[in-house]
Every structure is written in structure tokens, then in C-alpha cells.
Design an enzyme around this catalytic site. Structure first.
Site, mmCIF file in Angstrom:
data_model
loop_
_atom_site.group_PDB
_atom_site.id
_atom_site.type_symbol
_atom_site.label_atom_id
_atom_site.label_comp_id
_atom_site.label_asym_id
_atom_site.label_seq_id
_atom_site.Cartn_x
_atom_site.Cartn_y
_atom_site.Cartn_z
ATOM 1 N N ASP A 85 52.045 81.885 43.336
ATOM 2 C CA ASP A 85 50.711 81.861 43.926
ATOM 3 C C ASP A 85 50.857 81.516 45.409
ATOM 4 O O ASP A 85 51.953 81.192 45.892
ATOM 5 C CB ASP A 85 49.822 80.856 43.187
ATOM 6 C CG ASP A 85 48.354 81.264 43.202
ATOM 7 O OD1 ASP A 85 47.927 81.941 44.169
ATOM 8 O OD2 ASP A 85 47.623 80.916 42.259
ATOM 9 N N TRP A 86 49.763 81.595 46.148
ATOM 10 C CA TRP A 86 49.778 81.446 47.606
ATOM 11 C C TRP A 86 50.432 80.115 47.999
ATOM 12 O O TRP A 86 49.924 79.042 47.677
ATOM 13 C CB TRP A 86 48.346 81.504 48.136
ATOM 14 C CG TRP A 86 48.213 81.368 49.632
ATOM 15 C CD1 TRP A 86 48.549 80.284 50.398
ATOM 16 C CD2 TRP A 86 47.694 82.337 50.547
ATOM 17 N NE1 TRP A 86 48.273 80.506 51.715
ATOM 18 C CE2 TRP A 86 47.745 81.757 51.844
ATOM 19 C CE3 TRP A 86 47.183 83.633 50.399
ATOM 20 C CZ2 TRP A 86 47.295 82.441 52.986
ATOM 21 C CZ3 TRP A 86 46.737 84.298 51.545
ATOM 22 C CH2 TRP A 86 46.799 83.709 52.816
#
Length: 721
Positions: A267-268
Site C-alpha cells: 500500500d502507499w
């Protein structure tokens, strides 16, 4: 491109080019982007050179056929070997045509419509140039304080798994390479993100492996069994190790045990977050831990670019290991047909006719109708178009009905409740007033609402949460309606008018302030682009509510987490010999939820006859069939969701009081009856034992059939050796 040709391409790549394939950067980093340069600060801070960008493997957040084709064209000019970019975005519950949020879709219990909603989202995204969507999210959720409950389909592992399959099939179709209107799906967040402590986003997750495997992992596995191409890691720790650096979870379970050969993406910023988590001392160690966990793509941080080559030079990581990760990415690009057509799907002319088309909006409306849940109705619904209605509340004429993750959706394009009701009721019979803001009160607005209500026959009160109060980072400790809205409700109630409350929100709420005094409550969630049309049709009786909850509503936040498939405890509240005090209960609240899993009312009424069974015992290889006759005893056609639950009374480990094992949606005309059958096999009675084996135990079971998890008819049976 054949497999051997992919290997030939891989062998031509330098180590730097290979590592660059493992990086994902946001759209403004790329030439051809209309927003290039808008994030030059972060770009400079990250230290990403033009050379790295030219060999990066994927793009985050690009949109629009023209722009995506421009980015891809410039990239192919600069990339030495002509390797196309993967375009990825969060297409969660619609692209431009926004469907209800996934929690609402879950409440439809309609797998076919769920699949079709993903097909529509994929088609609109694909013609706009996108190749991969970061969906579905299949995290099991039991805590409505967590904002991302809106992105899940609820608290049940079986139902979540069924929706996971439906969404993946809708997004990916049958042939990614030849279906230009499909996109690759990325299931998230692996694993158990929905179990964060305190319902606080990004917080700790700590579960026994047995509990993890039985309740949280099955839905991810269902998505992979449906062919899901990618997996995204969770932001959280799982049993002390952040998911993004968790080799046991990613490699041992996901890859080795389950055989997943696709792409894992962080994820980011999650790779860099291994440092504040406290498992990596610096970015170099974070790179090693994430890579050892077989995370293929690092999203928006530079650990791999900056340090993987160092690990290779030091002999800690073999270049062959990097080759494996790169090959997984190249195979996905190949499966999408990007080497033959790097502009796959992107078509400006089709965008004009496909995106937000009338047929897509009609489908969004149909799903919104089935997703709304009628929680209470003291005979005031449906409304009469000849009555004078006062439509009041911060959501009376508000386009903020799309919900979080409606990236390309427009609030300006959303049908408001005022617009929806105006198609049913003449202007002179419909008074509209805001009354208050979502979290603010203005006495002039309040007085205008009271004045509008004075002359009305009934009040429709549209209340709820602003979309930013839900979704990622939208955790709340107090899950009641905001105080200004409660004040508005109480002042309107003092007029002694009948009040129909319509809720627009992204989580189960504590409704204790209004539930007793409201005459009807319709849970609309965030219904999407056609919100007002769908809700108005339901209020006016043009449509009949059929949605049922897939997440329990608490009596009070102090009960949370409250869910239907809980254990019994050694001192259950309802035991025959229970003492008044020394049982598992609260002194100040019932144990039961306000509205249970599977609950939802209709304008039709349904009766259930006695359930019959073909046998009282079952063995491996045999089938026990339950039959119940359901009758529509009203004068309205309606749909009912008949539910099957099973309890295992004595297990090696404690078993839940009930577990959903099947459901059937039926449609009945007034007075019509239908025989509904459920088959029970030994496989449905298996569970995860203490030694993590998936098997059943002989002994006593009870099957339950009914309209929700509480109102059921019991049928005992035995599983024999």
C-alpha cells in the site's frame, strides 16, 4: 508474447532497469501527464531521477484515455526496451458511474448485481486507459468505529467470500488479454486489516493463527480462487510483524501454501513505514524485509530503487530473486496484452459514450434500491404522493451521497433526494429546508425547517455523515449522528409529526438518540450516483425494500465489537441456571445488537412454515436437505432473502452460536408461496482446529432457517462417523 520471449526480454534488462520495474509512482512524475510538476517537492525529496522514471514499471492514479495514452507514448519513447507501463487506480465501487459503497452492496445480498457493478466499473475504467484496480477489499469487519467498514461487505467470512468472487469475476471477465473492457483486480488488504485495535486506522492487529485462518483469511482465498491477479499488503502489523515485511504471511501462506504466483504490491508508502513500525532501522533494511516477504511492487517510496542493488552487491539478495519479481510483473503486463497493444482499451470516443452512460446509471440505481435497508416502519411508509411532505436535513438536497473512494464521481452529477422526490411529488406539496449542517447548527436554518414542517403531513428527515467522516483515516469513537442533527430531530419531533428518517452514512451507527421516536428509518448508506432516484422510489413505494444488514448495529458504542457469530462463554446470559449477576452481560445495556446481522424489513410480509429435513443424521459424502415454505402474506410483490445458519454444539475448540452457510433470494407475488431448499454437506461443517487442520467433528448440530440471524427455526441433526 510467449514465456520464452519474456525471459529474453528480462535477460536484456540491466539490474537497474529490473529494480525500476518494482517501483510505482504517481501520475505527476511522468512525462505526458497534465499534472507533471505538481508534486516536484515530493519528487525532489524522494530523489527520483528521470532515468528511474523512464524505467519505472507502473503508474498510480492516471485517468483519462488521452492522458494515459500520452504518458504511455512518452514512456515508450524513453524506455530503452519499450516495456509498457501498468496503469493502476482505486476503482472501488464505480469509476464515473458510482455504485453504492461495498458495505451497501453487501446488504443487497445480490451477487449477480455485485458482479455487474464491477463489470461496469471495469468497462468505464478500461476505456479510460486503466489496467488494474485496487479492489475488491475483502477485509472482515466487526468494529464500526473503523472508517473503512464502508469498503467491506461486512462481518461474515462466508458472505465476504461470495462477494469477493463476484467482484473479481466482474472486474476481470473471462479473458484479460482479449477483453479490452476488463481490468485486473487486486484484492486487499492482506491480511486482517479490518481487525485493527480500537477501530483505529493503521493500528495494531493481534490474532491467533487459528482465528486468523478461520475468519479473516477465507475471503482473500476466495478472491484468488476466482483468479484475482494481484494482492495488496495491509498497512498494519499482524501478530507483531507489519504485513508489508511479513514473510510468513506473504511467502509461506500466500505463495507457498496457497500457490499464488501473481503480483504483490505494497500500500502507499508501506515499505518505508517499516521504519516507524520499528522492524527496520533504515530504508535499506526496510527494502530487504519487504523484498524477503516477496512484495514485488513498492508504492510511492524508494527503498527498492535506493538499496536493492546494494543488497545484490553484498551477496545478500541474488539477482535471480529480483528476476522472479520482475517476471511476475512482466507476466501480468503480458496477460493484459500490453506488449501487443500498450494503449489497451484507452479510447477517447468510447469514453464519451460508455462512461456515465444512461444504462450504467440505471444499473447503479437498481443496485442502490436493493442495497437500502428498512430498519423500522411503524406504518408510515410508503408515502402518499397526495400528502404534503417536508423534506428536511443536511442531506435533503446534498450531492455528498457517493461516499469515499468515488474518485472520478461528481457530487454535482449525483441525484439528490430532493431531485428524486420531485419526480414523484408536485412542487406545491414538497417543502424543502436544510435545518442544520452535518456538524453545525444555524438558528435561522433551524427555524426555517420548523416552519416548513408545521404545514406538512409528514416529515422526511435526511441525516448522516459527510463522506470524509468515513473511509480511510475516518475512524470515530462516537458513532452517533452529530449533535446538531440530533437537536434538529428532537425539535421536529416536538411538533408531533410523523418522521421518516433516511440515513446517508458509511458505517453502522449508534441510533439510540432517535430509534424509539422515529416512525420509520431507512438506511440508505452512500447509495451512489442515483441516490435520490433510488431512495425516492423506495419511500414512495414504487420500489419495495429488500436489503438486509451484513453488519450488526450496536445498541451503544460500548458494545463494540458486536457481531452475530460470537461464542457462548462459560456463563452465557440465557443459560437455564444463570444467576442474575454472574453471567456475561452488561449492567447498562443488552448484549444483543440493536439490529442484527441479516435484518431488514419490507413493505411485504413473509411467513415461514415449519422447516422439514430429509434426515436427522448425515455422514461424509451424504446430503441433508432442508425445506421451508415461504409465503408472501401481503398485497405487495416482494423479495425475501432466506438465510441458513448452522451451529456445531461441541467442537475441539469453541464454536460460534451461529454461522451463515447459505442464502437464497426469492421473489413472491401477493399470496404466492415458494419451497426453498438448502443442502447441507459434511464439508460445510468443517472448521480450523487447534492444529490448524480444516476438518469436522462428529456430534450434535443445529441448522437454523429464517429471515435474519435472530428470528430462525431450529432443526437439530447429527454428524456421524
Amino acid at each position: 508474447m510467449k514465456e520464452e520471449e519474456l525471459y529474453q526480454l528480462l535477460n536484456k534488462m540491466t539490474l537497474d532497469e529490473k529494480i525500476a520495474q518494482l517501483m510505482q509512482l504517481a501520475t505527476p512524475f511522468f512525462k505526458g501527464s497534465s499534472t507533471r510538476g505538481h508534486i516536484t517537492g515530493p519528487m525532489k525529496e524522494m530523489g527520483v531521477s528521470e532515468s528511474v522514471i523512464e524505467h519505472t514499471g507502473s503508474v498510480l492514479g492516471a485517468s483519462g484515455a488521452r492522458e494515459i495514452k500520452a504518458i504511455q507514448h512518452r514512456h515508450l519513447e524513453d524506455n530503452r526496451l519499450g516495456i509498457p507501463l501498468l496503469m493502476m487506480s482505486d476503482i472501488v465501487h464505480g469509476f464515473k458511474t458510482i455504485f453504492p459503497v461495498p458495505l451497501a452492496i453487501g446488504c443487497s445480498w445480490d451477487l449477480d448485481l455485485a458482479r455487474q457493478s464491477a463489470e461496469v466499473a471495469a468497462k468505464e475504467a478500461a476505456v479510460s486507459g486503466i489496467h488494474v484496480t485496487f479492489a475488491p477489499m475483502v477485509d472482515l469487519v466487526r468494529d464500526p468505529r473503523w472508517g473503512r467498514v464502508m469498503e467491506s461487505t461486512g462481518e461474515d467470512p462466508y458472505l465476504n467470500g461470495e462477494f469477493a468472487r463476484a467482484f473479481v469475476q466482474g472486474f476481470q471477465g473471462e479473458d484479460l488479454a482479449n477483453d479490452m473492457y476488463s481490468v485486473a483486480a487486486c484484492v486487499k488488504h492482506f491480511a486482517a486489516y479490518g481487525a485493527v485495535e480500537g477501530g483505529r486506522d493503521y493500528n495494531t492487529v493481534d490474532l491467533s493463527e487459528r482465528h486468523l485462518r478461520e475468519y479473516y483469511l477465507p475471503a482473500y482465498k476466495s478472491a484468488l480462487e476466482a483468479g484475482c491477479e494481484m494482492v495488496m499488503t495491509a498497512f498494519t502489523t499482524i501478530n507483531g510483524v507489519p504485513a508489508t515485511g511479513n514473510r510468513t504471511l506473504m511467502n509461506d501462506v500466500l505463495r507457498q501454501e496457497w500457490g499464488f504466483e501473481g503480483v504483490i504490491i505494497s500500500d502507499w508508502g508501506a515499505v518505508k513505514e517499516l521504519i516507524p513500525h520499528g522492524v527496520a532501522q533504515d530504508l535499506k533494511e526496510a527494502a530487504l524485509k519487504a523484498f524477503r516477504a516477496t512484495v514485488d511492487i513498492e508504492m510511492m517510496t524508494t527503498a527498492y530503487i535506493d538499496h536493492l542493488k546494494e543488497w545484490v552487491d553484498e551477496g545478500v539478495v541474488a539477482e535471480g530473486e529480483i528476476d522472479q519479481a520482475v517476471m511476475r510483473i512482466l507476466r501480468l503486463k503480458n496477460k493484459l496484452g500490453l506488449f501487443e497493444n500498450p494503449y489497451r482499451g484507452a479510447d477517447e470516443q468510447l469514453e464519451e459514450t460508455v462512461v456515465f452512460s444512461p444504462s450504467h446509471r440505471q444499473m447503479a440505481k437498481a443496485l442502490a434500491v436493493k442495497s437500502c435497508v428498512l430498519l423500522k416502519n411503524d406504518g408510515v411508509l410508503p408515502l402518499d404522493q397526495e400528502q404534503h411532505l417536508a423534506l428536511i436535513g443536511p442531506f435533503a438536497d446534498n450531492g455528498d451521497v457517493l461516499g469515499p473512494w468515488s474518485w472520478q464521481g461528481s457530487k454535482m452529477d449525483a441525484v439528490t433526494l430532493r431531485q428524486g422526490l420531485a419526480s414523484h411529488i408536485s412542487e406545491e406539496r414538497l417543502s424543502v429546508a436544510k435545518g442544520c449542517g452535518i456538524q453545525s447548527v444555524n438558528e435561522a436554518e433551524m427555524m426555517a425547517a420548523l416552519q416548513a414542517a408545521q404545514t406538512a403531513d409528514r416529515i422526511v428527515l435526511a441525516l448522516g455523515e459527510a463522506s470524509e467522516m468515513s473511509g480511510e483515516a475516518g475512524s470515530r469513537t462516537a458513532i452517533k449522528l452529530p449533535k446538531p442533527q440530533i437537536e434538529l430531530f428532537k425539535r421536529l419531533k416536538a411538533l408531533n409529526k410523523e418522521i421518516v428518517v433516511v440515513l446517508f452514512n458509511g458505517r453502522p451507527l449508534d441510533l439510540s438518540d432517535i430509534v424509539d421516536e422515529a416512525d420509520a428509518i431507512l438506511e440508505a448508506w452512500y447509495p451512489g450516483s442515483e441516490a435520490g432516484s433510488a431512495v425516492a422510489d423506495l419511500l414512495m413505494g414504487q420500489e419495495n425494500p429488500s436489503g438486509k444488514l451484513t453488519m450488526s448495529f450496536p445498541q451503544t458504542v460500548g458494545q463494540v465489537p458486536v457481531y452475530y457469530n460470537h461464542f457462548n462463554t462459560g456463563r452465557p446470559l440465557n443459560a437455564p441456571d444463570a444467576q442474575e449477576r454472574y453471567v456475561s452481560h452488561y449492567l447498562d445495556s443488552p448484549n444483543d445488537p440493536l439490529f442484527p446481522f441479516g435484518y431488514g424489513l419490507s413493505y411485504s410480509t413473509f411467513t415461514y412454515a415449519q422447516v422439514t429435513s430429509t434426515a436427522s443424521t448425515i455422514k461424509k459424502g451424504e446430503t441433508l436437505t432442508l425445506t421451508v415454505e415461504v409465503t408472501n402474506t401481503s398485497d405487495r410483490p416482494g423479495e425475501e432473502i432466506v438465510q441458513l445458519y448452522i451451529r456445531d454444539h461441541v467442537g475441539e475448540v469453541v464454536r460460534p452460536l451461529k454461522e451463515l452457510k447459505g442464502f437464497k433470494r426469492i421473489s413472491l407475488q401477493p399470496g404466492e408461496s415458494c419451497q426453498v431448499q438448502f443442502d447441507i454437506k459434511e464439508e460445510q461443517l468443517r472448521y480450523t482446529h487447534a492444529d490448524l487442520q480444516w476438518k469436522s467433528d462428529p456430534g450434535a448440530f443445529t441448522a437454523y432457517v429464517g429471515p435474519n440471524s435472530e428470528h430462525v427455526t431450529a432443526v437439530p441433526f447429527q454428524l456421524m462417523d
